[in-house]
Motif scaffolding. Structure first.
Motif, PDB file in Angstrom:
ATOM      1  N   GLN A   1       0.816  -1.214   0.000  1.00  0.00           N
ATOM      2  CA  GLN A   1       0.000   0.000   0.000  1.00  0.00           C
ATOM      3  C   GLN A   1       0.853   1.269   0.000  1.00  0.00           C
ATOM      4  O   GLN A   1       0.471   2.276  -0.595  1.00  0.00           O
ATOM      5  CB  GLN A   1      -0.932   0.001   1.220  1.00  0.00           C
ATOM      6  CG  GLN A   1      -1.989  -1.088   1.207  1.00  0.00           C
ATOM      7  CD  GLN A   1      -2.920  -0.988   0.029  1.00  0.00           C
ATOM      8  OE1 GLN A   1      -3.303   0.111  -0.390  1.00  0.00           O
ATOM      9  NE2 GLN A   1      -3.298  -2.130  -0.526  1.00  0.00           N
ATOM     10  N   LEU A   2       1.993   1.226   0.649  1.00  0.00           N
ATOM     11  CA  LEU A   2       2.858   2.407   0.709  1.00  0.00           C
ATOM     12  C   LEU A   2       3.396   2.802  -0.660  1.00  0.00           C
ATOM     13  O   LEU A   2       3.802   3.952  -0.870  1.00  0.00           O
ATOM     14  CB  LEU A   2       4.028   2.153   1.671  1.00  0.00           C
ATOM     15  CG  LEU A   2       3.687   2.190   3.160  1.00  0.00           C
ATOM     16  CD1 LEU A   2       4.857   1.691   3.996  1.00  0.00           C
ATOM     17  CD2 LEU A   2       3.299   3.606   3.591  1.00  0.00           C
ATOM     18  N   ASN A   3       3.400   1.861  -1.590  1.00  0.00           N
ATOM     19  CA  ASN A   3       3.886   2.146  -2.942  1.00  0.00           C
ATOM     20  C   ASN A   3       2.773   2.574  -3.894  1.00  0.00           C
ATOM     21  O   ASN A   3       3.033   2.806  -5.081  1.00  0.00           O
ATOM     22  CB  ASN A   3       4.597   0.910  -3.516  1.00  0.00           C
ATOM     23  CG  ASN A   3       5.898   0.612  -2.795  1.00  0.00           C
ATOM     24  OD1 ASN A   3       6.617   1.520  -2.393  1.00  0.00           O
ATOM     25  ND2 ASN A   3       6.201  -0.670  -2.611  1.00  0.00           N
TER      26      ASN A   3
ATOM     27  N   GLU B   1       2.427  12.503   8.060  1.00  0.00           N
ATOM     28  CA  GLU B   1       2.692  11.078   7.856  1.00  0.00           C
ATOM     29  C   GLU B   1       1.799  10.198   8.726  1.00  0.00           C
ATOM     30  O   GLU B   1       1.349   9.131   8.292  1.00  0.00           O
ATOM     31  CB  GLU B   1       4.164  10.783   8.156  1.00  0.00           C
ATOM     32  CG  GLU B   1       4.628   9.403   7.722  1.00  0.00           C
ATOM     33  CD  GLU B   1       4.650   9.228   6.210  1.00  0.00           C
ATOM     34  OE1 GLU B   1       4.771   8.082   5.749  1.00  0.00           O
ATOM     35  OE2 GLU B   1       4.534  10.240   5.487  1.00  0.00           O
ATOM     36  N   LYS B   2       1.520  10.633   9.946  1.00  0.00           N
ATOM     37  CA  LYS B   2       0.681   9.836  10.842  1.00  0.00           C
ATOM     38  C   LYS B   2      -0.731   9.682  10.279  1.00  0.00           C
ATOM     39  O   LYS B   2      -1.324   8.601  10.330  1.00  0.00           O
ATOM     40  CB  LYS B   2       0.622  10.490  12.225  1.00  0.00           C
ATOM     41  CG  LYS B   2      -0.083   9.639  13.280  1.00  0.00           C
ATOM     42  CD  LYS B   2      -0.017  10.305  14.640  1.00  0.00           C
ATOM     43  CE  LYS B   2      -0.586   9.392  15.724  1.00  0.00           C
ATOM     44  NZ  LYS B   2      -1.982   8.993  15.458  1.00  0.00           N
ATOM     45  N   THR B   3      -1.267  10.756   9.728  1.00  0.00           N
ATOM     46  CA  THR B   3      -2.605  10.698   9.140  1.00  0.00           C
ATOM     47  C   THR B   3      -2.621   9.795   7.915  1.00  0.00           C
ATOM     48  O   THR B   3      -3.554   9.009   7.716  1.00  0.00           O
ATOM     49  CB  THR B   3      -3.077  12.112   8.750  1.00  0.00           C
ATOM     50  OG1 THR B   3      -3.078  12.942   9.912  1.00  0.00           O
ATOM     51  CG2 THR B   3      -4.477  12.066   8.161  1.00  0.00           C
ATOM     52  N   VAL B   4      -1.591   9.899   7.099  1.00  0.00           N
ATOM     53  CA  VAL B   4      -1.504   9.060   5.899  1.00  0.00           C
ATOM     54  C   VAL B   4      -1.474   7.580   6.281  1.00  0.00           C
ATOM     55  O   VAL B   4      -2.185   6.750   5.694  1.00  0.00           O
ATOM     56  CB  VAL B   4      -0.253   9.429   5.068  1.00  0.00           C
ATOM     57  CG1 VAL B   4      -0.061   8.435   3.926  1.00  0.00           C
ATOM     58  CG2 VAL B   4      -0.372  10.840   4.526  1.00  0.00           C
ATOM     59  N   ILE B   5      -0.670   7.261   7.284  1.00  0.00           N
ATOM     60  CA  ILE B   5      -0.524   5.861   7.685  1.00  0.00           C
ATOM     61  C   ILE B   5      -1.780   5.349   8.380  1.00  0.00           C
ATOM     62  O   ILE B   5      -2.313   4.284   8.037  1.00  0.00           O
ATOM     63  CB  ILE B   5       0.700   5.688   8.608  1.00  0.00           C
ATOM     64  CG1 ILE B   5       1.984   6.073   7.871  1.00  0.00           C
ATOM     65  CG2 ILE B   5       0.787   4.251   9.111  1.00  0.00           C
ATOM     66  CD1 ILE B   5       2.271   5.248   6.645  1.00  0.00           C
ATOM     67  N   ASP B   6      -2.272   6.114   9.354  1.00  0.00           N
ATOM     68  CA  ASP B   6      -3.381   5.634  10.184  1.00  0.00           C
ATOM     69  C   ASP B   6      -4.716   5.615   9.448  1.00  0.00           C
ATOM     70  O   ASP B   6      -5.487   4.659   9.569  1.00  0.00           O
ATOM     71  CB  ASP B   6      -3.506   6.496  11.444  1.00  0.00           C
ATOM     72  CG  ASP B   6      -2.313   6.337  12.371  1.00  0.00           C
ATOM     73  OD1 ASP B   6      -1.550   5.374  12.187  1.00  0.00           O
ATOM     74  OD2 ASP B   6      -2.143   7.176  13.277  1.00  0.00           O
ATOM     75  N   LYS B   7      -5.011   6.661   8.690  1.00  0.00           N
ATOM     76  CA  LYS B   7      -6.340   6.794   8.102  1.00  0.00           C
ATOM     77  C   LYS B   7      -6.443   6.280   6.669  1.00  0.00           C
ATOM     78  O   LYS B   7      -7.554   6.099   6.167  1.00  0.00           O
ATOM     79  CB  LYS B   7      -6.784   8.263   8.148  1.00  0.00           C
ATOM     80  CG  LYS B   7      -7.021   8.778   9.557  1.00  0.00           C
ATOM     81  CD  LYS B   7      -7.659  10.160   9.540  1.00  0.00           C
ATOM     82  CE  LYS B   7      -7.981  10.635  10.947  1.00  0.00           C
ATOM     83  NZ  LYS B   7      -8.626  11.978  10.950  1.00  0.00           N
ATOM     84  N   HIS B   8      -5.321   6.075   6.031  1.00  0.00           N
ATOM     85  CA  HIS B   8      -5.378   5.655   4.632  1.00  0.00           C
ATOM     86  C   HIS B   8      -4.693   4.302   4.410  1.00  0.00           C
ATOM     87  O   HIS B   8      -5.326   3.352   3.948  1.00  0.00           O
ATOM     88  CB  HIS B   8      -4.744   6.730   3.738  1.00  0.00           C
ATOM     89  CG  HIS B   8      -5.461   8.043   3.779  1.00  0.00           C
ATOM     90  ND1 HIS B   8      -6.619   8.283   3.076  1.00  0.00           N
ATOM     91  CD2 HIS B   8      -5.188   9.194   4.460  1.00  0.00           C
ATOM     92  CE1 HIS B   8      -7.032   9.522   3.306  1.00  0.00           C
ATOM     93  NE2 HIS B   8      -6.183  10.092   4.146  1.00  0.00           N
ATOM     94  N   VAL B   9      -3.423   4.230   4.731  1.00  0.00           N
ATOM     95  CA  VAL B   9      -2.660   3.019   4.421  1.00  0.00           C
ATOM     96  C   VAL B   9      -3.135   1.831   5.250  1.00  0.00           C
ATOM     97  O   VAL B   9      -3.392   0.742   4.717  1.00  0.00           O
ATOM     98  CB  VAL B   9      -1.154   3.263   4.642  1.00  0.00           C
ATOM     99  CG1 VAL B   9      -0.367   1.978   4.390  1.00  0.00           C
ATOM    100  CG2 VAL B   9      -0.659   4.375   3.732  1.00  0.00           C
TER     101      VAL B   9
END
Length: 221
Positions: free
Chosen positions: A114-116, A130-138
């Motif tokens: 998913q990170l790619n 970055e925290k929002t991207v990881i927690d809420k999306h990835v």
């Protein structure tokens, strides 16, 4: 830990996951029993210690459900509750450590995938931290394969229960099924198979419901 890829923590976690995945449950159970009970004298096999079993037989301890942890709470008996919980420690570790290792590996691979994806780049370009991207999306997208696997693992734990409960002399459903098989008790074996089938169906139903909750694109109908 996929976010911290190729760090020492990532390598250590991957190594532990591989080791945990490779351990046969019967071997792990015997080793844990030999170390903790044989060596340290704690976490004895069985469902209760002799003194607690004697208390149950006297009638002072009322058995409502046959589940001693719940019955101890209903009897307001903290000593029996702690004793029952201590007897659950090693069987629970034996049953879960392999499944946790599998989930760790799948989650890491899914997170890296998913990170790619382009939506992650787009989210970062919009200025999201970055925290929002990881927690809420990835994480929400990466956890879908884990949910699928978890449903199968929960149902598959029934087979592990047979071995684990036999090793720890924990007279539960698995112990009952193993004893019924050795005694050629066909109705009991069929009952266990029916229960396993129902559990498998319920696990898949829960997985489908979680799909719809996590991914708005999926609708139940």
């Amino acid at each position: 830990l996929a976010v911290k890829r190729d760090t020492w923590l990532d390598h250590a976690t991957r190594a532990l996951a591989v080791i945990g995945w490779s351990l046969p449950s019967f071997w792990l159970g015997i080793v844990l029993l030999a170390f903790f009970y044989g060596g340290l004298g704690i976490f004895a096999p069985g469902r209760l210690s002799p003194w607690a079993q004697a208390l149950v037989r006297t009638g002072e301890f009322k058995v409502y459900t046959g589940l001693y942890t719940i019955d101890a709470i209903l009897n307001l008996n903290g000593a029996v509750l702690l004793d029952a919980l201590s007897h659950l420690v090693l069987p629970v570790i034996t049953l879960t450590i392999i499944n946790v290792a599998v989930i760790m590996r799948i989650m890491r691979s899914s997170m890296l995938e998913q990170l790619n994806k382009t939506y992650v780049t787009a989210a970062r370009a919009r200025g999201l931290d970055e925290k929002t991207v990881i927690d809420k999306h990835v994480t929400k997208n990466a956890i879908i394969p884990v949910i699928t696997l978890s449903g199968l693992l929960i149902a598959g734990m029934l087979s592990g229960m047979v071995i684990t409960e036999t090793i720890f002399e924990f007279k539960g459903v698995g112990y009952f099924a193993a004893h019924a098989a050795t005694q050629l008790d066909i109705p009991a074996v069929l009952g266990f198979a029916l229960m396993a089938g129902i559990l498998f169906a319920v696990a898949n139903l829960v997985v489908d419901i979680l799909y719809a909750y996590i991914d708005p694109r999926i609708r139940l109908g």
